[in-house]
Design an enzyme around this catalytic site. Sequence first.
Site, PDB file in Angstrom:
ATOM      1  N   SER A   1       7.037 -80.895 -85.003  1.00 41.89           N
ATOM      2  CA  SER A   1       6.325 -80.138 -83.974  1.00 41.89           C
ATOM      3  C   SER A   1       6.284 -81.033 -82.748  1.00 41.89           C
ATOM      4  O   SER A   1       5.806 -82.170 -82.806  1.00 41.89           O
ATOM      5  CB  SER A   1       4.919 -79.794 -84.448  1.00 41.89           C
ATOM      6  OG  SER A   1       4.319 -78.891 -83.536  1.00 41.89           O
ATOM      7  N   GLU A   2       6.819 -80.537 -81.619  1.00 40.73           N
ATOM      8  CA  GLU A   2       7.079 -81.445 -80.497  1.00 40.73           C
ATOM      9  C   GLU A   2       5.826 -81.967 -79.820  1.00 40.73           C
ATOM     10  O   GLU A   2       5.912 -82.865 -78.976  1.00 40.73           O
ATOM     11  CB  GLU A   2       8.032 -80.798 -79.483  1.00 40.73           C
ATOM     12  CG  GLU A   2       7.462 -79.639 -78.694  1.00 40.73           C
ATOM     13  CD  GLU A   2       7.859 -78.300 -79.294  1.00 40.73           C
ATOM     14  OE1 GLU A   2       8.111 -78.249 -80.519  1.00 40.73           O
ATOM     15  OE2 GLU A   2       7.918 -77.311 -78.528  1.00 40.73           O
ATOM     16  N   ASN A   3       4.659 -81.446 -80.189  1.00 44.61           N
ATOM     17  CA  ASN A   3       3.434 -82.040 -79.657  1.00 44.61           C
ATOM     18  C   ASN A   3       3.032 -83.306 -80.395  1.00 44.61           C
ATOM     19  O   ASN A   3       2.003 -83.895 -80.072  1.00 44.61           O
ATOM     20  CB  ASN A   3       2.282 -81.022 -79.664  1.00 44.61           C
ATOM     21  CG  ASN A   3       2.017 -80.442 -81.023  1.00 44.61           C
ATOM     22  OD1 ASN A   3       2.955 -80.133 -81.768  1.00 44.61           O
ATOM     23  ND2 ASN A   3       0.760 -80.292 -81.386  1.00 44.61           N
TER      24      ASN A   3
END
Lengths: 235, 235, 217, 217
Positions: free
Chosen positions: D45-47
């Site tokens: 998840s790119e966060n």
Amino acid sequence: MSKVYASAATALTDVPNGATLMLGGFGLCGIPENCIAALVQMGVSGLTCISNNAGVDDFGIGLLLRQRQVKKMISSYVGENAEFERQLLSGELDVELIPQGTLATRCMMAGYGIPAFFTPAGVGTEVAEGKETRNFVSNGVSKAYLMELAFEADFALVKAWKGDAAGNLVYRATARNFNPLMAMAGKITIAEVEELVPVGALDANEIHTPGIYVHRIFEGKAYEKRIEQRTTSKV
Amino acid sequence: MSKVYASAATALTDVPNGATLMLGGFGLCGIPENCIAALVQMGVSGLTCISNNAGVDDFGIGLLLRQRQVKKMISSYVGENAEFERQLLSGELDVELIPQGTLATRCMMAGYGIPAFFTPAGVGTEVAEGKETRNFVSNGVSKAYLMELAFEADFALVKAWKGDAAGNLVYRATARNFNPLMAMAGKITIAEVEELVPVGALDANEIHTPGIYVHRIFEGKAYEKRIEQRTTSKV
Amino acid sequence: MLSKDQMAQTIARELRDGMYVNLGIGIPTLVANYIPGGMQVVLQSENGLLGMGPFPQPGHEDADLINAGKQTITTVAGSSFFDSATSFGMIRSGKVDLTVLGAMEVADNGDIANWKIPGKMVKGMGGAMDLVASAKNIIVVMQHVNKAGQSKLLPACTLPITGKACVKKVVTEFGVFSITAQGFLLEEIAPGVSVETVQNATLGRLSISPTLSQLHL
Amino acid sequence: MLSKDQMAQTIARELRDGMYVNLGIGIPTLVANYIPGGMQVVLQSENGLLGMGPFPQPGHEDADLINAGKQTITTVAGSSFFDSATSFGMIRSGKVDLTVLGAMEVADNGDIANWKIPGKMVKGMGGAMDLVASAKNIIVVMQHVNKAGQSKLLPACTLPITGKACVKKVVTEFGVFSITAQGFLLEEIAPGVSVETVQNATLGRLSISPTLSQLHL
């Protein structure tokens, strides 16, 4: 020379009108709630805010937008905010949209003293307009990259889980996001923490932001930690 | 698909002659002792080694130099090694000296997919020869910077304190140094750890190298952890 | 003439509460012994540590805990470990307030040479080039002349330079020199040293401060 | 015609043991439900998370633990948290094996548009530009036509593009299309869909694979 402040109000007292601020957080996760509340209270205006998102109508940076304190937003994604959209379409608000990885890296590079770097994000798109595009060979393949510059910010306002009087910070879970990057990047970095622990209580191996980056620190109060999209599994 | 290998010998079996390797460590602190021993055992030769230092005569990368396995060293500081100096002056060994921060950052940038960046280190010196020098304005001041490129390495050999089968790594104290940077940068990254712990035993908040970067991992044996300069306070 | 310890003590007068300081190998290391009591000064070691403490007690050496000179050390409360890129990142971005390092030569325009003697020494620059290119305040501490009796304060470096026009101040056994547009400016002179001695030992442009004082420690 | 779940299931056939995968918001998220049993696939998840798990049980939501769609989630054993620069660093350096995302338009040269409708929508690109510029394998999953009934598989994007010549494969309710030098190549067709239907709904260059097969799930 103590870095510890009693509250957001005392820590932010010299933020002037027209300042460029970085604000940590992704959506409403890991945002500096106390700092934002203090900015609203102070009524400081004409702000340029570098932040991945712009909050929602009644929370986060949305609170600053509602008071018309923001002149310009520099973000990667600004959905979820009707007031934002209204101000933008009416021309009251200037907005610069930047790919999220570029936004994060431009913060980081400020902290690393690297004025410029090359990234493939946005090549051939609107984002590339006015920027130098240049090819580099990586693993035998030539590819185009854009030159991007490190950000400069007068103040970085970040939120951590734990911190100490030396300015060391530890973040929790995905509330880390942009916070350590912005903490490195501010000319003055102000950290609010859920818990201010005694110096020596944090394991030196486990510190995410070394204290050298943090100029002011305070223990925040009354965190709401609002959830934007409450999703659950079927039981 | 398990990342876990039984030993350095099995993890390094496909390292070919002429490979470019990154080796973690600062001095003899945090070096991949088991990997180096395996390379000596394998007798692989013509290596290009990117490592901050070149070990001492009888330990660390010095063991590879003694066996004439190294064609080229890319380092920031190569004192403390008489055999190194002999091979260099006799022309048997090629050496490229790079400022330490540039060395570290060129590793990191490989891990960040950033092919080039600008740094002030070495402007106006021998290090700048053949490189693009360019001015950027930072905080209102124009300053000259060199363009430096990300490294490329076939294998990164790193040493961590703890690791798990997912490839997650945690380093201890100043044995961290170049290890996490090189771990990000190898086409194939091989990690040796003092202790291989069960998946889930490491706190997700405290992982220094996320497992995605690590292709192979094994628990090292018989660490000597030699001290280069044993200095103590007067009692 | 100043002893090495007195040279370190002279530099320690530059320390201010809250400073982050990087001390090079040799005489610079001694500066740590003269941090004024009650003053909070954090020592950065560029191999990845903020908050360096003294050498360990015998038997308490830790192979995983060394400084940039590869010496076993300790940490103080509030210390943090980080990787080498972060370490030089904080140096480059100006978070380190003061850097003290040795030199083979300093030119009267602030150029410094301390990493290479062509054909003789090939140890490498380590972190020195990064430090001198980035630190806000760079003080060199060194002997005024080399072992051959030649001045190390020169009109131009004869050795390959480490950095251009970066040194702000030089401390030698003879005194304290600022680097100005007019070259070396002698601001304080060591007890028992004459201005003529300094002039004779300095090849670079040298002027004497109109407010020249004797160095008091 | 494929349902959204069947489209996700179709993409799940691309998964291999040991893969690191980034799933966009919407239909791509559903792919996580079809990871074959016994296969180790790590969701990024790119966060700032590797090892994303399912949504939490009611009452176990954690405000500090969300995905890139701002939804509350959980982690699996072996997960790790990191900052956003590291996250996009692993994307840029090709460590993420597969990226699945939605689109407004895909051109027959692999251009993708999914971030802006001039004068109408100004939400921003989020991480999409970084992902499409860097991922090794990019699959787009989307409806074949938009709400107005117009083809989303075009000779050229009419909206501002997110990335150039980056999409490798498109999955719609009509089937699976590779992007080739000759444009869209229909490789598998959904049950109950005719080639003519696909042709009529596709404005970009379209060819039919000589080995066209019916999609089996």
